[in-house]
Design a protein around this motif. Structure first.
Motif, PDB file in Angstrom:
ATOM      1  N   THR A 167       0.810  -1.223   0.000  1.00  9.22           N
ATOM      2  CA  THR A 167       0.000   0.000   0.000  1.00  9.22           C
ATOM      3  C   THR A 167       0.839   1.267   0.000  1.00  9.22           C
ATOM      4  OG1 THR A 167      -0.134  -0.010   2.419  1.00  9.22           O
ATOM      5  CG2 THR A 167      -1.862  -1.185   1.219  1.00  9.22           C
ATOM      6  N   ILE A 168       2.131   1.131   0.310  1.00  7.87           N
ATOM      7  CA  ILE A 168       3.015   2.300   0.363  1.00  7.87           C
ATOM      8  C   ILE A 168       3.928   2.349  -0.856  1.00  7.87           C
ATOM      9  CG2 ILE A 168       4.845   3.454   1.661  1.00  7.87           C
ATOM     10  CD1 ILE A 168       3.715   2.223   4.193  1.00  7.87           C
ATOM     11  N   PRO A 170       4.627  -0.419  -3.852  1.00  4.97           N
ATOM     12  CA  PRO A 170       4.423  -1.749  -4.437  1.00  4.97           C
ATOM     13  C   PRO A 170       5.689  -2.344  -5.047  1.00  4.97           C
ATOM     14  CG  PRO A 170       2.695  -0.225  -5.110  1.00  4.97           C
ATOM     15  CD  PRO A 170       3.744   0.591  -4.440  1.00  4.97           C
ATOM     16  N   ARG A 224       5.832   7.106   1.189  1.00  5.65           N
ATOM     17  CA  ARG A 224       4.536   7.505   1.738  1.00  5.65           C
ATOM     18  C   ARG A 224       4.277   8.991   1.511  1.00  5.65           C
ATOM     19  NH1 ARG A 224      -0.632   6.266   2.716  1.00  5.65           N
ATOM     20  NH2 ARG A 224      -1.440   7.300   4.583  1.00  5.65           N
ATOM     21  N   ARG A 227       3.371   9.461  -2.101  1.00  6.42           N
ATOM     22  CA  ARG A 227       2.043   8.942  -2.419  1.00  6.42           C
ATOM     23  C   ARG A 227       0.960   9.915  -1.972  1.00  6.42           C
ATOM     24  NH1 ARG A 227      -0.289   4.184  -3.949  1.00  6.42           N
ATOM     25  NH2 ARG A 227       1.789   3.291  -4.226  1.00  6.42           N
TER      26      ARG A 227
END
Length: 268
Positions: A167-168, A170, A224, A227
Motif C-alpha cells: 500500500t506504500i 508496491p 509515503r 504517495r
C-alpha cells in the motif's frame, strides 16, 4: 539499460563528492551535507504544497541551517529559538489560513530531512575517536547504506515476488530486503578485512543491520510522502533518481541511528 547507466553515473558522482569532502575534513563535508539537506528540505516543502499545506520556506531553511551546523558551530542551534518564537507569534496574531498546519510543516521540514541528515556531520566529528577513525566510520555508514540499497535493487529486480509494503511502495519486495541485508553483511565483512576499523567486527556487522533496517524504513517513509502528494519523484535534480530525497531517504534515517549506536553502544 540507458536509465540504469544514468542512475549509476549519477550515484557514482554523488558518492565521489561525499567521500572526497569527508576526506578533506569536517567543514567541507559538513557544508556538502548542509547543501544536500537544505535542497531536500525544499523538496519536502514542495511535497507539502502539493498536499495543500504551504510552509514558510525561508524561515524553515534558517531553522534547518542552525540545526544542521550544530556539530561545527557550538551552540548555534540555540539561535533557532529566535525564528521559532517568531513563527509562534506570527501564528498567534495572523489571520492567514491554516497557521498551525503551516507552522508544523515548517518545523517538521527543519527536522526531516535537515536535522536528521546532519548526523552525518556529527559522525564526522564523533567524540571519543580520532579524526581518521571518524572518517572511517562516516564512510563505512555511507557505504553500508549504499550497499544495502544496491543489493536490494538487484535482488528485487531478479527475484522480487512478495511485496514488502504494497500500500506504500508496491515495487519494494521482501526478496529485495533480504538481498539488501546480505549485501550489507558482505560489504561489512570486506571492509573489516581491508580496513583497520576503529570498532570490533561484531559492531560493524550490527551497524550493517542497523543501516539496512533504517534505510528500508527511510525509503518507505519517503514513498509515503510522495504517495500522499500524488507524485512519483520528490524532485528532478538527480538524473535517473529524481530528487535528493529519493536518493538520500535511507541515509536520513540511518545516519542518526548509526551515530547513536556508535556513541551509546559500540564505544562503551
Amino acid at each position: 539499460m540507458s536509465q540504469f547507466l544514468t542512475r549509476v553515473c549519477t550515484a557514482t558522482i554523488g558518492a565521489s563528492i561525499l567521500v572526497s569532502s569527508a576526506w578533506m575534513g569536517a567543514w567541507p563535508f559538513g557544508l556538502v551535507v548542509l547543501a544536500i539537506a537544505l535542497l531536500g528540505q525544499v523538496e519536502l516543502y514542495q511535497l507539502y504544497a502539493k498536499s495543500g499545506i504551504r510552509a514558510w520556506i525561508a524561515t524553515g531553511l534558517l531553522v534547518g541551517t542552525g540545526l544542521a551546523m550544530r556539530a561545527l558551530v557550538p551552540n548555534i542551534f540555540l539561535l533557532t529559538a529566535v525564528p521559532v518564537v517568531g513563527l509562534v507569534l506570527w501564528c498567534t496574531f495572523t489571520r492567514s489560513e491554516q497557521p498551525l498546519m503551516r507552522l508544523g510543516a515548517t518545523l517538521s521540514g527543519a527536522l526531516y530531512p535537515t536535522a536528521l541528515l546532519a548526523f552525518l556531520t556529527d559522525l564526522r566529528v564523533v567524540p571519543g575517536f580520532t579524526d581518521q577513525e571518524a572518517l572511517i566510520l562516516t564512510i563505512t555508514v555511507l557505504v553500508l547504506v549504499w550497499a544495502s540499497d544496491i543489493f536490494a535493487f538487484l535482488a528485487g529486480s531478479v527475484w522480487g515476488r512478495h511485496p514488502l509494503a504494497p500500500t506504500i511502495s508496491p515495487g519494494k519486495t521482501w526478496e529485495g530486503f533480504y538481498g539488501g541485508v546480505l549485501g550489507a553483511f558482505l560489504v561489512a565483512g570486506v571492509l573489516c578485512y581491508a580496513v583497520d576499523m576503529p570498532l570490533a567486527i561484531l559492531h560493524i556487522m550490527i551497524l550493517a543491520m542497523v543501516c539496512t533496517l533504517s534505510g528500508a524504513i527511510g525509503d518507505l517513509a519517503e514513498s509515503r510522502f510522495k504517495r500522499v502528494a500524488g507524485v512519483k519523484d520528490s524532485g528532478v535534480l538527480l538524473p535517473g533518481h529524481g530528487g535528493l530525497l529519493d536518493r538520500f531517504d535511507g541515509i536520513i534515517v540511518a545516519a542518526p541511528l548509526a551515530y547513536m549506536y556508535i556513541v551509546f553502544v559500540a564505544r562503551l
